[in-house]
Design a protein around this motif. Structure first.
Motif, PDB file in Angstrom:
ATOM      1  N   UNK A 103       5.476  22.824 -17.552  1.00 23.84           N
ATOM      2  CA  UNK A 103       6.248  21.730 -18.165  1.00 23.84           C
ATOM      3  C   UNK A 103       5.422  21.052 -19.242  1.00 23.84           C
ATOM      4  N   UNK A 104       6.112  20.629 -20.278  1.00 20.26           N
ATOM      5  CA  UNK A 104       5.437  19.936 -21.364  1.00 20.26           C
ATOM      6  C   UNK A 104       5.824  18.464 -21.355  1.00 20.26           C
ATOM      7  N   UNK A 105       4.925  17.658 -21.897  1.00 17.86           N
ATOM      8  CA  UNK A 105       5.157  16.212 -21.918  1.00 17.86           C
ATOM      9  C   UNK A 105       6.124  15.840 -23.042  1.00 17.86           C
ATOM     10  N   UNK A 106       6.926  14.812 -22.738  1.00 15.94           N
ATOM     11  CA  UNK A 106       7.846  14.240 -23.735  1.00 15.94           C
ATOM     12  C   UNK A 106       7.379  12.815 -24.012  1.00 15.94           C
ATOM     13  N   UNK A 107       7.215  12.459 -25.242  1.00 13.88           N
ATOM     14  CA  UNK A 107       6.807  11.083 -25.584  1.00 13.88           C
ATOM     15  C   UNK A 107       7.806  10.488 -26.556  1.00 13.88           C
ATOM     16  N   UNK A 108       8.108   9.183 -26.355  1.00 17.30           N
ATOM     17  CA  UNK A 108       9.046   8.471 -27.229  1.00 17.30           C
ATOM     18  C   UNK A 108       8.502   7.124 -27.627  1.00 17.30           C
ATOM     19  N   UNK A 160      11.089  26.560 -17.586  1.00 16.75           N
ATOM     20  CA  UNK A 160      11.651  27.457 -16.588  1.00 16.75           C
ATOM     21  C   UNK A 160      12.992  26.938 -16.115  1.00 16.75           C
ATOM     22  N   UNK A 161      13.085  25.592 -15.881  1.00 20.82           N
ATOM     23  CA  UNK A 161      14.355  25.014 -15.418  1.00 20.82           C
ATOM     24  C   UNK A 161      15.405  25.034 -16.523  1.00 20.82           C
ATOM     25  N   UNK A 162      14.953  24.875 -17.741  1.00 15.19           N
ATOM     26  CA  UNK A 162      15.912  24.844 -18.846  1.00 15.19           C
ATOM     27  C   UNK A 162      16.450  26.224 -19.150  1.00 15.19           C
TER      28      UNK A 162
END
Length: 393
Positions: A316-321, A341-343
């Motif tokens: 999983x990769x990090x999401x930043x906002x 993988x889930x996507x």
């Protein structure tokens, strides 16, 4: 023993003595006797006569009767009744009855009509339009017609009364002044005072009565419409995030003036502020309304994933906002992480939403492509990746 007098004959003397007998009169005098003169004859007045003077004392010679008559037929007394009338008014006039009069003759000004009573002591008249004298004479059987008794009669015209207004119609809450014309004094219905402004509460008809100095009066009416004010409803004060607010003053066909001097029925508000509109309808009645509109700016939001291209079997990769504190959504998103993988394979759109302290929400999106990563890869040399043995498949 002289003999007494009789009707119109004086008393006689006693024949022996020489002395005067009583004089004649209605009743003769007494008889003379023994050297004394007889008493004088008396006068007489019938009971029906008045104003007769009897003079005492004696008179030498023949007796006389003096009868004094009046100057002629007795004129009537004062005429009772009004000395001023209005055209068309009906009035009674009368005098006291006179003894011996057999009839009475009345005359009235030209145009005035004697309705009844001619020949009697009382008449009923309808006034014409010309002033003049009312006169009456009495007629006697033996004395003829008397001098007239006169009453000066002034006849006033019926006024042409007008009702004047400062406004042919008013708006609710507006005032108007009514004044009469054509007479001397004026009274109005509805508790209105002539020449004094008042505020009518509804459309109504007012009657004015004008009276002249003669007391002659006439009436006329005037209707004052009361028009309602236009109902202007811009709505309750509003607060929203971004965008614009369309304000509608309604009342199609009216004229409009907004606080920014625009004149359309609607106004688009794009910034916070107090907005005011005045509406004038076809009757000239004015309504207005004010609204406070608050338009808060949307927060500036950016979505930044750690990578826009990942392999399906990557971690999983990090999401930043930005700003911090928002939330992520989308396929494969768990909290602030994206699971390739889930996507599954394909390009996925992830969304970052943020709500500021004013309650305004904005969002940004980013695309992440998930590849299954099968087959050959071309590596950039700077990655320092080498394949062994070389050559190899």
């Amino acid at each position: 023993n002289g003999s007494n007098g009789s009707f119109g004959i004086g008393g006689d003397t006693y024949m022996v003595y020489r002395s005067a007998g009583g004089g004649g009169g209605w009743y003769g005098g007494g008889g003379a006797h023994n050297g004394c003169a007889g008493g004088g004859g008396s006068s007489y007045t019938a009971p029906a006569f008045t104003g007769v003077t009897h003079t005492q004392g004696y008179r030498l010679g023949n007796g006389i009767v003096i009868i004094t008559t009046g100057s002629g037929a007795q004129a009537p007394g004062a005429i009772t009744g009004s000395d001023s009338l209005c055209v068309g008014a009906v009035e009674n006039y009368s005098i006291a009855s006179l003894p011996g009069a057999i009839s009475y003759t009345w005359t009235v000004p030209g145009g005035t009509t004697i309705n009844s009573g001619q020949g009697t002591t009382s008449i009923n008249v309808t006034a014409g339009s010309v002033s003049g004298n009312i006169s009456v004479t009495a007629t006697y059987a033996t004395c003829g017609t008397s001098a007239p008794s006169t009453l000066s009669l002034a006849i006033g015209p019926i006024p042409t009364v007008t009702a004047n207004t400062t406004a042919s119609a008013v708006c609710t809450g507006g005032s108007v002044t009514l004044t009469g014309g054509g007479a001397t004094t004026y009274s109005w219905s509805g508790s209105v005072i002539d020449g004094v402004p008042f505020v009518p509460t509804a459309t109504d008809t007012y009657t004015v009565t004008g009276t002249t100095v003669f007391g002659c009066l006439a009436t006329t009416t005037i209707t004052i419409p009361v028009n309602p004010l236009p109902v202007v409803a811009l709505g309750a004060d509003t607060t929203q995030c971004g965008g614009s607010i369309t304000l509608d003053a309604g009342n199609a066909g009216s004229s409009y003036v907004w606080n920014d001097a625009s004149t359309a029925q609607t106004l688009i508000a794009t910034v916070s502020g107090t907005y005011f509109v005045q509406v004038t309808d076809a009757s000239g009645c004015i309504g207005n309304d004010t609204i406070i509109s608050t338009i808060n700016a949307l927060p500036t939001v950016t979505a930044t994933p750690a990578s826009s291209l990942v392999c399906a079997d990557d971690d999983s990769i990090a999401l930043s906002g930005n700003p911090l504190g928002g939330t992520w959504s989308g396929t494969g998103v768990f909290g602030a992480m994206f699971s390739p993988n889930a996507a599954g394979a394909g390009t996925h759109v992830v969304t970052y939403s943020y709500t500021d302290s004013s309650g305004c929400t904005n969002q940004d999106t980013a695309g992440i492509t998930v590849d299954i990563c099968l087959g050959n890869f071309a590596f950039v040399a700077t990655n320092n990746i080498n394949v062994y043995p070389n050559p190899a498949n």
